[in-house]
Motif scaffolding. Sequence first.
Motif, mmCIF file in Angstrom:
data_model
loop_
_atom_site.group_PDB
_atom_site.id
_atom_site.type_symbol
_atom_site.label_atom_id
_atom_site.label_comp_id
_atom_site.label_asym_id
_atom_site.label_seq_id
_atom_site.Cartn_x
_atom_site.Cartn_y
_atom_site.Cartn_z
ATOM 1 N N HIS A 74 2.252 4.113 -5.973
ATOM 2 C CA HIS A 74 2.070 2.903 -5.352
ATOM 3 C C HIS A 74 1.836 1.865 -6.553
ATOM 4 O O HIS A 74 0.718 1.895 -7.165
ATOM 5 N N PHE A 75 2.796 1.383 -6.999
ATOM 6 C CA PHE A 75 3.006 0.522 -8.385
ATOM 7 C C PHE A 75 2.142 -0.870 -8.049
ATOM 8 O O PHE A 75 2.774 -1.619 -7.281
ATOM 9 N N MET A 76 1.175 -1.393 -8.788
ATOM 10 C CA MET A 76 0.655 -2.820 -8.760
ATOM 11 C C MET A 76 1.719 -3.764 -8.869
ATOM 12 O O MET A 76 1.947 -3.916 -10.538
ATOM 13 N N PHE A 77 2.311 -4.508 -8.413
ATOM 14 C CA PHE A 77 3.166 -5.482 -8.589
ATOM 15 C C PHE A 77 3.350 -6.292 -7.419
ATOM 16 O O PHE A 77 4.345 -6.028 -6.472
ATOM 17 N N TRP A 110 9.286 8.159 -5.822
ATOM 18 C CA TRP A 110 9.732 6.863 -5.851
ATOM 19 C C TRP A 110 8.293 6.022 -6.334
ATOM 20 O O TRP A 110 7.231 6.334 -6.069
ATOM 21 N N ALA A 111 8.643 4.800 -7.002
ATOM 22 C CA ALA A 111 7.836 3.788 -6.999
ATOM 23 C C ALA A 111 7.935 2.567 -6.197
ATOM 24 O O ALA A 111 9.170 2.417 -5.535
ATOM 25 N N PRO A 198 -3.415 0.344 -7.172
ATOM 26 C CA PRO A 198 -2.781 1.479 -7.434
ATOM 27 C C PRO A 198 -3.009 2.906 -6.562
ATOM 28 O O PRO A 198 -4.399 2.968 -6.094
ATOM 29 N N GLY A 199 -2.125 3.677 -6.542
ATOM 30 C CA GLY A 199 -2.231 4.708 -5.716
ATOM 31 C C GLY A 199 -1.051 5.514 -5.664
ATOM 32 O O GLY A 199 -0.150 5.293 -6.350
ATOM 33 N N MET A 200 -1.292 6.780 -4.830
ATOM 34 C CA MET A 200 -0.171 8.003 -4.634
ATOM 35 C C MET A 200 -0.235 8.479 -3.441
ATOM 36 O O MET A 200 -1.304 8.858 -3.162
ATOM 37 N N SER A 201 0.978 8.531 -2.868
ATOM 38 C CA SER A 201 0.891 9.001 -1.472
ATOM 39 C C SER A 201 1.965 10.318 -1.316
ATOM 40 O O SER A 201 3.307 9.957 -1.835
ATOM 41 N N ALA A 202 1.946 11.459 -0.687
ATOM 42 C CA ALA A 202 2.843 12.291 -0.329
ATOM 43 C C ALA A 202 3.134 12.357 1.214
ATOM 44 O O ALA A 202 2.285 12.123 1.937
ATOM 45 N N HIS A 212 2.528 12.289 6.802
ATOM 46 C CA HIS A 212 1.665 11.964 5.541
ATOM 47 C C HIS A 212 0.906 13.308 5.317
ATOM 48 O O HIS A 212 0.113 13.602 6.164
ATOM 49 N N THR A 213 0.854 13.693 3.917
ATOM 50 C CA THR A 213 0.214 14.828 3.722
ATOM 51 C C THR A 213 -0.966 14.705 2.570
ATOM 52 O O THR A 213 -2.243 15.416 2.806
ATOM 53 N N TYR A 214 -0.883 13.451 1.981
ATOM 54 C CA TYR A 214 -2.126 13.137 1.048
ATOM 55 C C TYR A 214 -2.072 11.935 0.460
ATOM 56 O O TYR A 214 -0.928 11.383 0.384
ATOM 57 N N SER A 215 -3.078 11.180 0.054
ATOM 58 C CA SER A 215 -3.095 9.939 -0.794
ATOM 59 C C SER A 215 -4.272 10.100 -1.655
ATOM 60 O O SER A 215 -5.262 10.673 -1.668
ATOM 61 N N THR A 216 -3.943 9.536 -3.076
ATOM 62 C CA THR A 216 -5.237 9.421 -3.929
ATOM 63 C C THR A 216 -5.125 7.992 -4.648
ATOM 64 O O THR A 216 -4.040 7.239 -4.754
ATOM 65 N N TYR A 217 -6.382 7.820 -4.840
ATOM 66 C CA TYR A 217 -6.214 6.187 -5.560
ATOM 67 C C TYR A 217 -7.384 6.382 -6.681
ATOM 68 O O TYR A 217 -8.129 7.210 -7.087
#
Length: 254
Positions: A74-77, A110-111, A198-202, A212-217
């Motif tokens: 999750h790209f901050m834009f 992906w972003a 920002p974050g990341m999800s799987a 959806h299996t995972y997210s972190t921030y």
Amino acid sequence: MTKHKTATRKEWLGERLKLLEAEKDLTRRSDELVQRRRELPWVRVDKQYQFDTDEGSASLADLFRGRSQLLVYHFMFGPDYTAGCPSCSMIADGFDGFAVHLANHDVMLWAVSRAPLAKLQLYKQRMGWSFPWGSSFRSEFNSDFSVSFTEEEQRQGSIEYNYRRGGHAMDANSAPEPVQKFAAMCGTDAPTYTRDRPGMSAFVLDGGAIYHTYSTYARGLDALWGAYQWLDRGPLGRNETGIWWRRHDEYDKV
């Protein structure tokens, strides 16, 4: 003369071997944590999301591109930014090189950002990146995965980020100096800048369904910030006093 403790090579080796045992213990505990991460229950994603990509409109399923696993940074834009977040850009510098390796190991990386695709394409060209980058401008993907918020949510203090409601530095009424600096570097003000996070999800594609299996921030992204892993092994560590990094094409600029 250095003020740091010094030793003979033999003394250093003794201390290094003690540290090695602690490092091995951390590695074992990290392996256990990775296993717990994999054992998290999956949540089925039935909502339809649409993304604008270089190849046209795409669904979440399309982002897998034939793989069974999908990782989204999750790209901050935000839509009102004139350039991507410098911190996200530094992280992206790292994963740009290995995205192709993941793609050949059943994992698409992906972003995804809320800015319109045209802005993302121009910035991607400027940065020289090759990873796929999609725009969620026309969907609720970012808000559903807790990385974008409305102005009303900001005013009401109802933002929930990193599994907490409020309590994050970026939620403060008076934004910290680094946040204000980054906002200016993105061509906007602090409140607008912090509506994206920002974050990341799987995700996994299994039996024709997406889960959806995972997210972190926040600090959960530290391990994905490649430069920090190198700095942590240098003699001075991160050695940070304020914001020192810039986009990779800005270091030679005044």
